[in-house]
Design an enzyme around this catalytic site. Structure first.
Site, mmCIF file in Angstrom:
data_model
loop_
_atom_site.group_PDB
_atom_site.id
_atom_site.type_symbol
_atom_site.label_atom_id
_atom_site.label_comp_id
_atom_site.label_asym_id
_atom_site.label_seq_id
_atom_site.Cartn_x
_atom_site.Cartn_y
_atom_site.Cartn_z
ATOM 1 N N HIS A 1 5.652 -5.273 -4.027
ATOM 2 C CA HIS A 1 4.718 -4.588 -3.130
ATOM 3 C C HIS A 1 3.673 -3.850 -3.952
ATOM 4 C CE1 HIS A 1 4.054 -1.625 0.482
ATOM 5 N NE2 HIS A 1 2.983 -2.338 0.187
ATOM 6 N N GLU B 1 -3.711 -2.585 -3.408
ATOM 7 C CA GLU B 1 -2.774 -1.938 -4.319
ATOM 8 C C GLU B 1 -3.489 -1.399 -5.550
ATOM 9 O OE1 GLU B 1 0.509 -1.237 -3.818
ATOM 10 O OE2 GLU B 1 -0.054 -1.871 -1.810
ATOM 11 N N HIS C 1 -3.813 2.675 -5.792
ATOM 12 C CA HIS C 1 -2.832 3.242 -6.719
ATOM 13 C C HIS C 1 -3.250 3.194 -8.186
ATOM 14 C CE1 HIS C 1 -0.007 3.711 -3.428
ATOM 15 N NE2 HIS C 1 -0.177 2.442 -3.101
#
Length: 313
Positions: free
Chosen positions: A122, A180, A184
């Site tokens: 993920h 992502e 992040h």
């Protein structure tokens, strides 16, 4: 009889070994400006460019890059993230988001043939050492079109693995990878262009983030770890959550946060492996986090289902 090791578990140790070894800096002569989002952290818009357009016009010719070879050289006895109270070289110390969570999905649906026994990646998420986290930061530039960047730097093998094991539950893989990275990875300070020195070219940090995240993921074959303890997907059985937690924490050597779906929160869905980093994200050592901290609790019922995957492809 114990189940045979999957291809991913066999490759895990090789991938991790390679990712831990600092390599000689290679010459990367070409910029990747068309893929670069704004360098001004106050700007929120990005520019999208396709690989075909960039390469077809000669703007961004393919440029070989050895993953992690542009990373800063750091001392082997440097501080460990979240465990240091003094100032440190910002390119060799992950701060302030010093606790890293490698997160995996069990989707209950196969996305590509042969993935019936695979958990999928993920993301790799930094938190602020207290269970909270930043997002969409300005520590590194934001990028669009992760596929084009990886192809530009000749990362076809990494891209192939990601296409199989880092897959979107909804929407496209490309959208998941962009989300992502921009949510992040932009909050991981050692990926800042300044940490690459004069050899920096836009997109190197993208390669290094996905190489490091996926290298860690390949070590953590959640399916095989559970199967070795007799915990395999079943349409009829339920499992004690505490036993699953214990198995995975013994397997990884550190904290694991479990998340579940379903109306009763009784369908095992996610596993978050928690690490500190000794050194930079690119070349440092991932150290399993053994501590408890705010936000380390999952949301699962005491007994959970671990359902077989349904065919979707």
């Amino acid at each position: 009889m114990a189940p045979s090791a999957s291809l991913r578990s066999i490759l895990a140790y090789v991938g991790n070994l390679i990712s831990q070894v600092p390599l000689q800096l290679s010459d990367v002569p070409n910029p990747l400006a068309p893929f670069l989002g704004p360098t001004d952290p106050t700007t929120t818009t990005t520019t999208t460019t396709t690989a075909a357009a960039a390469v077809g016009t000669g703007i961004a010719p393919v440029t070989p890059y050895i993953p992690l070879s542009g990373a800063p050289t750091c001392p082997i006895d440097g501080p460990t993230s979240c465990n240091n109270q003094t100032s440190a070289d910002s390119c060799c110390f992950v701060h302030p988001g010093g606790r890293l969570l490698l997160t995996q999905f069990w989707d209950e649906a196969t996305h590509v043939g042969g993935s019936e026994t695979d958990w999928t990646a993920h993301g790799l998420w930094p938190d602020l050492c207290d269970g909270s986290y930043d997002q969409f930061c300005g520590m590194t530039p934001r990028f669009n079109n992760i596929t084009a960047i990886l192809k530009h730097y000749e990362q076809d093998e990494l891209l192939g693995y990601m296409s199989r094991y880092w897959v979107a539950k909804y929407g496209t893989n490309e959208h998941l990878w962009e989300h992502e990275y921009n949510k992040h990875a932009t909050c991981i300070n050692t990926l800042a262009p300044a940490c690459y020195g004069d050899a920096y070219k836009p997109g190197l940090e993208v390669v290094d983030y996905f190489e490091r995240a996926f290298g860690l993921f390949r070590q953590l074959d959640t399916y095989h770890a559970l199967a070795q303890s007799g915990i395999e997907p079943s349409s009829s059985k339920t499992f004690d959550l505490e036993i699953i937690q214990t198995v995975l924490e013994r397997f990884s050597g550190g904290r694991v946060i479990l998340k579940c779906g379903g109306r009763r929160r009784d369908r095992l869905h996610e596993a978050w492996y928690v690490y500190f980093v000794k050194g930079s994200l690119q070349s440092g050592q991932f150290v399993p986090a053994g501590d408890s901290f705010k936000g380390d609790q999952g949301n699962c019922a005491k007994r959970v289902k671990y359902l077989p995957k349904r065919k979707k492809y």
